[in-house]
Write a protein that holds these residues in place. Structure first.
Motif, mmCIF file in Angstrom:
data_model
loop_
_atom_site.group_PDB
_atom_site.id
_atom_site.type_symbol
_atom_site.label_atom_id
_atom_site.label_comp_id
_atom_site.label_asym_id
_atom_site.label_seq_id
_atom_site.Cartn_x
_atom_site.Cartn_y
_atom_site.Cartn_z
ATOM 1 N N THR A 84 0.785 -1.143 -0.120
ATOM 2 C CA THR A 84 -0.232 0.170 0.049
ATOM 3 C C THR A 84 0.926 1.212 -0.145
ATOM 4 O OG1 THR A 84 -1.928 -1.180 1.346
ATOM 5 C CG2 THR A 84 -1.794 1.137 0.990
ATOM 6 N N VAL A 85 1.897 1.198 0.768
ATOM 7 C CA VAL A 85 2.780 2.338 1.004
ATOM 8 C C VAL A 85 3.466 2.797 -0.295
ATOM 9 C CG1 VAL A 85 4.718 3.277 1.953
ATOM 10 C CG2 VAL A 85 2.829 2.443 3.378
ATOM 11 N N TYR A 86 4.219 1.555 -0.631
ATOM 12 C CA TYR A 86 5.037 1.711 -1.861
ATOM 13 C C TYR A 86 4.127 2.354 -3.107
ATOM 14 C CZ TYR A 86 9.441 -0.286 -0.169
ATOM 15 O OH TYR A 86 10.435 -0.523 0.548
ATOM 16 N N ALA A 87 3.062 1.575 -3.352
ATOM 17 C CA ALA A 87 2.291 1.874 -4.511
ATOM 18 C C ALA A 87 1.635 3.341 -4.472
ATOM 19 C CB ALA A 87 1.082 1.010 -4.762
ATOM 20 N N SER A 88 1.326 4.056 -3.355
ATOM 21 C CA SER A 88 1.014 5.063 -3.033
ATOM 22 C C SER A 88 1.977 6.341 -3.184
ATOM 23 C CB SER A 88 0.518 5.388 -1.364
ATOM 24 O OG SER A 88 -0.767 4.549 -1.137
ATOM 25 N N VAL A 89 3.118 6.026 -2.849
ATOM 26 C CA VAL A 89 4.377 6.838 -3.216
ATOM 27 C C VAL A 89 4.483 7.136 -4.890
ATOM 28 C CG1 VAL A 89 6.832 7.028 -3.045
ATOM 29 C CG2 VAL A 89 5.602 6.429 -1.184
ATOM 30 N N ASN A 90 4.077 5.900 -5.447
ATOM 31 C CA ASN A 90 4.296 6.011 -6.902
ATOM 32 C C ASN A 90 3.560 6.885 -7.578
ATOM 33 O OD1 ASN A 90 6.897 4.690 -7.398
ATOM 34 N ND2 ASN A 90 5.863 2.669 -7.700
ATOM 35 N N VAL A 91 2.324 6.992 -6.976
ATOM 36 C CA VAL A 91 1.200 7.507 -7.419
ATOM 37 C C VAL A 91 1.595 9.194 -7.425
ATOM 38 C CG1 VAL A 91 -1.087 8.457 -7.134
ATOM 39 C CG2 VAL A 91 -0.815 6.202 -6.788
ATOM 40 N N LEU A 92 2.045 9.558 -6.268
ATOM 41 C CA LEU A 92 2.784 10.790 -5.979
ATOM 42 C C LEU A 92 4.009 11.244 -7.022
ATOM 43 C CD1 LEU A 92 2.840 10.894 -2.014
ATOM 44 C CD2 LEU A 92 0.859 11.885 -3.682
ATOM 45 N N LEU A 93 4.848 10.051 -7.177
ATOM 46 C CA LEU A 93 6.003 10.596 -7.988
ATOM 47 C C LEU A 93 5.496 10.513 -9.650
ATOM 48 C CD1 LEU A 93 8.441 7.992 -6.558
ATOM 49 C CD2 LEU A 93 8.563 10.421 -6.476
ATOM 50 N N CYS A 94 4.600 9.782 -9.930
ATOM 51 C CA CYS A 94 3.959 9.964 -11.361
ATOM 52 C C CYS A 94 3.294 11.484 -11.604
ATOM 53 C CB CYS A 94 2.626 8.898 -11.584
ATOM 54 S SG CYS A 94 3.201 7.098 -11.828
ATOM 55 N N LEU A 95 2.608 11.861 -10.413
ATOM 56 C CA LEU A 95 2.432 13.307 -10.676
ATOM 57 C C LEU A 95 3.370 14.112 -10.666
ATOM 58 C CD1 LEU A 95 -0.343 13.499 -7.631
ATOM 59 C CD2 LEU A 95 -0.685 14.024 -9.956
ATOM 60 N N VAL A 96 4.361 13.983 -10.083
ATOM 61 C CA VAL A 96 5.740 14.786 -10.559
ATOM 62 C C VAL A 96 6.198 14.910 -11.887
ATOM 63 C CG1 VAL A 96 8.160 15.251 -9.863
ATOM 64 C CG2 VAL A 96 6.478 14.427 -8.237
ATOM 65 N N VAL A 97 6.068 13.565 -12.384
ATOM 66 C CA VAL A 97 6.516 13.605 -13.869
ATOM 67 C C VAL A 97 5.570 14.282 -14.728
ATOM 68 C CG1 VAL A 97 6.913 11.559 -15.764
ATOM 69 C CG2 VAL A 97 7.600 11.173 -13.562
#
Length: 422
Positions: free
Chosen positions: A313-326
Motif C-alpha cells: 500500500t505504501v510503495y504503490a501510494s508513493v508511486n502515485v505521487l511520483l507519477c504526478l511529479v512526472v
C-alpha cells in the motif's frame, strides 16, 4: 521447516533464482530494442511500442496451456521446455538480421516470450510452495531480487552493446558515411544479434543442468505434482471465485501495464524528448534499474519487520505521487522521479503474486496461470502511453497519467482486496 528440509531446498532455490535472472535479461532488453528498431525499421514511438505487445501477448495466450502441461507433468518439465523454446527464439536473430523486417522481429519476441512464460508460470508458484507458506512473500521477493539484478545488467551493460550512440535518420546521415544508409542500417541491425546469441547459449546450458538435477516433488493438496485424478481438471476456472485471487489478477494487470509503460518508453523519453544522447541515456537506464534492484533487496529485508500488504500500500501510494511529479514537470525532474518510481515498484509484483496465491493449495498452478495472464497489461497499457506521448510532443509527460492510474489499483489491493475471505 526444520534444518534438514531447509538444506534440501538450497540448490533448487539457487536454480530457480537463475530463472528469475534470465527472464529479466530478456524482458528488460525490450526498451533498448524499441529504441534500436526505431532506427533500423524507421518507426515512431507508437509503432515501436508494439514490440512490447508482441512479447507480452504470449503471456496472455499460453499460461493456461502451460499450467495444464505442468499439472500433467511437472514444474521441471515446464522449465526445461521453456528454456529451450526461448533459446531457439534467440538464435532466430541471425536470419532476422538478413530480412531486416519489423514483423520478423515481432515473431521472434513472441517465441522468446513463450519460452519465458513457461519459466515464469513455473518459477513463481514453485518459490511460494518451496518452504514455509508464512514466508512466501519474503521468499518470492528474494527471488525477484535476482530479476532486478538481470534488469540492471541488461539496462546498464547489454544495452550499450546494442545502442551505438549514432542517432542518424535518412535526413541526418552524413553524406560521406561509408556505404550510405543501407550500410548504417546493417551495422545497427548486426548489433542486435550478439546479446541474444549469448542469452541463447546460457539458456541451453541452464536447461542441461535442470535436465540432470532432480528437483524436489511438491505436494499440492493431497497429491504430488504430476499426479492427476481421473476426474480432476487440469485447469480450474472456479479458482477465480476466490476474491483475493480475482483482485490479485486485476492488480497484476494494472501493475504490469504501468511498469512497462515507464520501462519501455524510458530511453525514448531520454533521447527524443529530453535530448540526451544514447550513451548517457543507457547510463540513466542502468541507474533506473539499479534503483529497482536496491528496492527489491531493501524491500525483502523490510518484510522481516512489516506486513507485505502494508508495504504494498505504501510503495504503490508513493508511486502515485511520483507519477504526478512526472506529469507536472517532465524533463530532467521527471527523469529523476522515474528513478524513484523504479525503487518503489520493486516489491509490487512479487508481493501481489504471493498474496494472490495464498490458500489456493491444489489450485496453485491454476491461480499462477491467471496471474501470469494478467501480464497482458504489458501489451495494452504501454501502447496507450506511447500514443498519448506521440500525439502530444509538447506535453509528452501527460502520458504518465496511465501508470498513475495503474498504481492506484495496486494500492487498493494492498489496502483492502488482498484478504482471504472466501
Amino acid at each position: 521447516m526444520n534444518k534438514s528440509i531447509s538444506k534440501q531446498y538450497i540448490v533448487p532455490l539457487i536454480l530457480i533464482f537463475c530463472l528469475f535472472f534470465l527472464w529479466a535479461i530478456s524482458s528488460n532488453l525490450l526498451p533498448t530494442m524499441i529504441r534500436q528498431l526505431m532506427k533500423t525499421c524507421e518507426l515512431n514511438p507508437f509503432q515501436a511500442s508494439f514490440t512490447e505487445s508482441a512479447y507480452w501477448l504470449a503471456y496472455f495466450i499460453f499460461p493456461i496451456p502451460i499450467a495444464m502441461f505442468m499439472k500433467r507433468f511437472s514444474y521441471k518439465a515446464g522449465i526445461i521446455f521453456g528454456l529451450c523454446t526461448a533459446a531457439f527464439g534467440g538464435l532466430l536473430f541471425f536470419p532476422a538480421a538478413i530480412l531486416k523486417e519489423y514483423w520478423a522481429y515481432l515473431c521472434i519476441f513472441f517465441i522468446i516470450a513463450t519460452g519465458m512464460c513457461f519459466l515464469e508460470t513455473a518459477a513463481n508458484p514453485y518459490i511460494t510452495v518451496l518452504g514455509d507458506p508464512k514466508t512466501a512473500s519474503r521468499r518470492l521477493n528474494l527471488a525477484q531480487s535476482f530479476n532486478g539484478l538481470g534488469a540492471f545488467i541488461s539496462a546498464m551493460f547489454l544495452s550499450k552493446l546494442i545502442l551505438s550512440g549514432n542517432q542518424y535518420t535518412r535526413e541526418t546521415l552524413p553524406t560521406d558515411y561509408p556505404g550510405g544508409w543501407e550500410a548504417f542500417v546493417q551495422l545497427e541491425t548486426d548489433a542486435m544479434k550478439m546479446p541474444y546469441l549469448i542469452l541463447a547459449a546460457v539458456l541451453l546450458v541452464v536447461a542441461l543442468i535442470f535436465s540432470f538435477y532432480k528437483l524436489p516433488k511438491i505436494k499440492e493438496g493431497n497429491k504430488e505434482e504430476g499426479q492427476v485424478g481421473q476426474d480432476e481438471k487440469l485447469i480450474n476456472f472456479n479458482v477465480l471465485k476466490r476474491s483475493h485471487l480475482r483482485w490479485g489478477v486485476i492488480a497484476q494487470f494494472f501493475y504490469n501495464g504501468g511498469q512497462t509503460a515507464i520501462n519501455s518508453l524510458f530511453l525514448v523519453y531520454c533521447c527524443i524528448y529530453v535530448g540526451i544522447d544514447e550513451g548517457k541515456a543507457t547510463t540513466f537506464f542502468g541507474l533506473y534499474m539499479l534503483a529497482f534492484l536496491l528496492g527489491r533487496w531493501i524491500g525483502t529485508l523490510l518484510m522481516g519487520r512489516f506486513k507485505p500488504q502494508n508495504m504494498l500500500t505504501v510503495y504503490a501510494s508513493v508511486n502515485v505521487l511520483l507519477c504526478l511529479v512526472v506529469i507536472i514537470f517532465g524533463g530532467y525532474v521527471g527523469l529523476y522521479a522515474m528513478i524513484g518510481i523504479s525503487f518503489f515498484m520493486s516489491i509490487i509484483y512479487p508481493t501481489q503474486f504471493s498474496m494472490a496465491l495464498t490458500d489456493l493449495k491444489g489450485d496453485t498452478k491454476s491461480g499462477s496461470a491467471f496471474l501470469v495472464m494478467a501480464i497482458i497489461g504489458n501489451a495494452v497499457l504501454p501502447q496507450l502511453s506511447a500514443y498519448i506521448m506521440n500525439a502530444n510532443p509538447t506535453i509528452y509527460h501527460v502520458a504518465y497519467i496511465v501508470p498513475l492510474i495503474c498504481f492506484i489499483f495496486c494500492a487498493y489491493y494492498g489496502w483492502k482486496k488482498y484478504k482471504v475471505i472466501d
